[in-house]
Design an enzyme around this catalytic site. Structure first.
Site, PDB file in Angstrom:
ATOM      1  N   ALA A  92     140.751  49.524 -22.980  1.00  0.00           N
ATOM      2  CA  ALA A  92     139.887  48.592 -22.244  1.00  0.00           C
ATOM      3  C   ALA A  92     138.419  49.011 -22.232  1.00  0.00           C
ATOM      4  O   ALA A  92     137.518  48.171 -22.316  1.00  0.00           O
ATOM      5  CB  ALA A  92     140.383  48.459 -20.805  1.00  0.00           C
ATOM      6  N   HIS A  93     138.160  50.316 -22.139  1.00  0.00           N
ATOM      7  CA  HIS A  93     136.766  50.728 -21.903  1.00  0.00           C
ATOM      8  C   HIS A  93     135.866  50.587 -23.119  1.00  0.00           C
ATOM      9  O   HIS A  93     134.661  50.806 -23.037  1.00  0.00           O
ATOM     10  CB  HIS A  93     136.700  52.144 -21.311  1.00  0.00           C
ATOM     11  CG  HIS A  93     137.030  53.276 -22.219  1.00  0.00           C
ATOM     12  ND1 HIS A  93     136.073  54.139 -22.682  1.00  0.00           N
ATOM     13  CD2 HIS A  93     138.195  53.725 -22.740  1.00  0.00           C
ATOM     14  CE1 HIS A  93     136.644  55.082 -23.431  1.00  0.00           C
ATOM     15  NE2 HIS A  93     137.931  54.840 -23.483  1.00  0.00           N
ATOM     16  N   ASN A 114     135.500  54.981 -35.526  1.00  0.00           N
ATOM     17  CA  ASN A 114     134.661  55.161 -34.336  1.00  0.00           C
ATOM     18  C   ASN A 114     133.301  55.777 -34.647  1.00  0.00           C
ATOM     19  O   ASN A 114     132.352  55.581 -33.907  1.00  0.00           O
ATOM     20  CB  ASN A 114     135.391  56.015 -33.295  1.00  0.00           C
ATOM     21  CG  ASN A 114     136.056  57.235 -33.876  1.00  0.00           C
ATOM     22  OD1 ASN A 114     136.810  57.141 -34.829  1.00  0.00           O
ATOM     23  ND2 ASN A 114     135.753  58.386 -33.324  1.00  0.00           N
ATOM     24  N   CYS A 158     134.494  61.995 -28.174  1.00  0.00           N
ATOM     25  CA  CYS A 158     135.786  62.582 -27.825  1.00  0.00           C
ATOM     26  C   CYS A 158     135.864  64.038 -28.259  1.00  0.00           C
ATOM     27  O   CYS A 158     136.681  64.780 -27.776  1.00  0.00           O
ATOM     28  CB  CYS A 158     136.932  61.810 -28.470  1.00  0.00           C
ATOM     29  SG  CYS A 158     137.030  60.126 -27.907  1.00  0.00           S
ATOM     30  N   ALA A 207     144.135  54.180 -25.222  1.00  0.00           N
ATOM     31  CA  ALA A 207     144.568  54.166 -26.620  1.00  0.00           C
ATOM     32  C   ALA A 207     145.262  55.461 -27.016  1.00  0.00           C
ATOM     33  O   ALA A 207     146.142  55.457 -27.874  1.00  0.00           O
ATOM     34  CB  ALA A 207     143.379  53.908 -27.526  1.00  0.00           C
ATOM     35  N   THR A 208     144.877  56.571 -26.409  1.00  0.00           N
ATOM     36  CA  THR A 208     145.536  57.832 -26.753  1.00  0.00           C
ATOM     37  C   THR A 208     147.031  57.729 -26.467  1.00  0.00           C
ATOM     38  O   THR A 208     147.872  58.080 -27.306  1.00  0.00           O
ATOM     39  CB  THR A 208     144.913  58.998 -25.941  1.00  0.00           C
ATOM     40  OG1 THR A 208     143.520  59.062 -26.257  1.00  0.00           O
ATOM     41  CG2 THR A 208     145.573  60.322 -26.263  1.00  0.00           C
TER      42      THR A 208
HETATM   43  N1  PMP Z   1     141.087  55.859 -31.032  1.00  0.00           N
HETATM   44  C1  PMP Z   1     139.791  55.660 -31.307  1.00  0.00           C
HETATM   45  C2  PMP Z   1     139.416  55.122 -32.653  1.00  0.00           C
HETATM   46  C3  PMP Z   1     138.821  55.929 -30.352  1.00  0.00           C
HETATM   47  O1  PMP Z   1     137.532  55.727 -30.647  1.00  0.00           O
HETATM   48  C4  PMP Z   1     139.213  56.433 -29.092  1.00  0.00           C
HETATM   49  C5  PMP Z   1     138.207  56.758 -28.026  1.00  0.00           C
HETATM   50  N2  PMP Z   1     137.061  57.382 -28.459  1.00  0.00           N
HETATM   51  C6  PMP Z   1     140.582  56.630 -28.852  1.00  0.00           C
HETATM   52  C7  PMP Z   1     141.487  56.323 -29.840  1.00  0.00           C
HETATM   53  C8  PMP Z   1     141.068  57.139 -27.526  1.00  0.00           C
HETATM   54  O2  PMP Z   1     140.992  56.107 -26.582  1.00  0.00           O
HETATM   55  P1  PMP Z   1     141.227  56.345 -25.031  1.00  0.00           P
HETATM   56  O3  PMP Z   1     139.947  56.851 -24.488  1.00  0.00           O
HETATM   57  O4  PMP Z   1     141.546  55.003 -24.461  1.00  0.00           O
HETATM   58  O5  PMP Z   1     142.376  57.268 -24.872  1.00  0.00           O
END
Ligand code: PMP
Length: 410
Positions: free
Chosen positions: A203-204, A154, A328, A80-81
């Site tokens: 995905a995770h 989140n 994160c 997602a990042t």
């Molecule tokens: N957006 C949100 C709302 C998240 O919770 C997260 C992961 N904690 C991310 C983005 C980042 O996702 P990724 O680990 O796939 O880069």
């Protein structure tokens, strides 16, 4: 729930940190192993390449099915990042970007990097929802390129009123992106109905592997790719680099399962979360739930235990894996920006624990946490209580040592 949903707990620790990452679904693992045991670059023209490309195409259809979009509207990414970065970089045209104050750093930092000096941060209210009046005011100037508001937070699980945001933004000529990382696979979503222009997922968070995700770009937007990685023109020019076939296949398998089991799993999570929340509210004096007055994701609760540092509480219950903020940011100092944006004080934010659970959480897991938390909070409060020394009458704090395990053992 079905027995296959039971995951091993090799560390003997109860896992309530699904919002950080969810356990890999058995179907995703099996599908990935099958791919990893074969060879093939999805861009190769020979039989092995065609086979790999077929696997990727199947996964794309499965993810599209989960979202209610067409396969051709998806770009596979490394999570997602990356999807968030692609979305903002491709839609920013030099005017302004509007984001919510409780967005993940993958949006907040990307917006500032992409549009320095041109980011409007819409506040969130005490209940965790983006202030639509403030968003509307920012949009009223008519010079906003893109509005990015997360589908579900989140840390608190609070859901955004995306339909209202879409209406406001489209009326002002702005494009709408949503970071739906925490919502996808946990609650139903239908991009045939929800009119966002771009959406990110990972995905995770729903039982696929880490390091793979996707960006949905609505076809009617006719958005030109703005790749961040240059090289071969994979993913219709959006992303260079050999496709992560096994990861993509794992995400596809997880999407298939998540779609089939979404309502069942949401109900399962909601029921366990509600029991956990109710029990802890009753058992721990000075406890409260953040965002509880808003519609929330079914499997998360953000609980503040007044004047009790969350890191000490977590250290005092090593048999529970939960989070004192967003995983994160772990390692970064300072209170959660999500909670302070909601108006919590620094002390309140630092006294908050996020419990997030999901498809493989059991009643026994919740029983364990219901036992462990009150004991750990009491232990920390007791250690922090000022004591009067008979000799010197000087206040001091008892040291906060992890408590003996007896009361928290399963
Ligand atoms: N957006 C949100 C709302 C998240 O919770 C997260 C992961 N904690 C991310 C983005 C980042 O996702 P990724 O680990 O796939 O880069």
């Amino acid at each position: 729930m079905d027995p296959y949903l039971t995951v091993d707990r090799p560390l003997g620790v109860t896992y309530l940190d699904y919002n950080a990452t969810a356990p890999l679904r058995a179907e995703a693992l099996a599908a990935m192993v099958q791919v990893l045991e074969t060879v093939g670059n999805a861009s190769s023209q020979h039989a092995y390449g065609v086979e790999a490309a077929n696997h990727v195409a199947t996964a794309r259809r499965r993810v599209a099915d989960l979202l209610g979009c067409s396969a051709g509207e998806l770009i596979f990414t490394a999570g997602a990042t990356e999807a968030n970065n692609l979305a903002l970089h491709a839609t920013y045209r030099g005017r302004r970007i509007v984001v919510g104050a409780s967005e993940h750093p993958a949006i907040l930092e990307t917006a500032h990097a992409c549009a320095p000096g041109n980011v409007v941060v819409a506040p969130v209210s005490r209940d965790g929802a983006v202030d639509t009046v403030a968003a509307a005011a920012a949009l009223a100037t008519g010079d906003v390129d893109v509005v990015s508001i997360m589908a579900a937070n989140n840390e608190t699980g609070v859901l955004s009123d995306l339909s209202a945001i879409v209406e406001l933004a489209h009326a002002a000529g702005a494009v709408v992106h949503t970071d739906a990382t925490q919502l996808v696979g946990k609650l139903p979503i239908d991009l045939g109905e929800l009119d966002v222009d771009l959406l990110s997922l990972s995905a995770h968070k729903f039982g696929g592997p880490q390091g793979v995700g996707a960006l949905f770009v609505r076809r009617s937007l006719r958005l030109a790719p703005r790749p961040l990685l240059h090289g071969g023109g994979h993913e219709r020019g959006w992303r260079a680099g050999t496709a992560n076939v096994a990861g993509i296949v794992g995400m596809g398998a997880a999407a298939l399962e998540a779609k089939a089991r979404c309502s069942l799993e949401a109900e399962h999570s909601r029921q366990l979360r509600d029991r956990l929340e109710k029990s802890l509210l009753a058992a721990v004096p000075g406890s409260s739930v953040n965002g509880s007055t808003r519609p929330r994701l079914p499997g998360v609760t953000s609980m503040t235990f007044a004047d009790t540092p969350a890191d000490a509480v977590l250290a005092a219950m090593p048999t529970v894996a939960a989070s004192d903020g967003s995983a994160c940011h772990s390692g970064a100092l300072g209170p959660s920006h999500v909670l302070t944006a909601m108006g919590l004080s620094r002390t309140e934010a630092e006294s908050t624990i996020r419990f997030s659970l999901g498809y493989a959480t059991t009643e026994a897991d919740v029983d364990h946490v219901i036992q462990a938390v009150p004991a750990a909070v009491a232990h920390v409060r007791n250690a922090l209580r000022p004591v009067v020394k008979m000799s010197s009458r000087v206040n001091e704090s008892r040291s906060i040592l992890p408590m003996s395990n007896t009361s928290t053992d399963r």
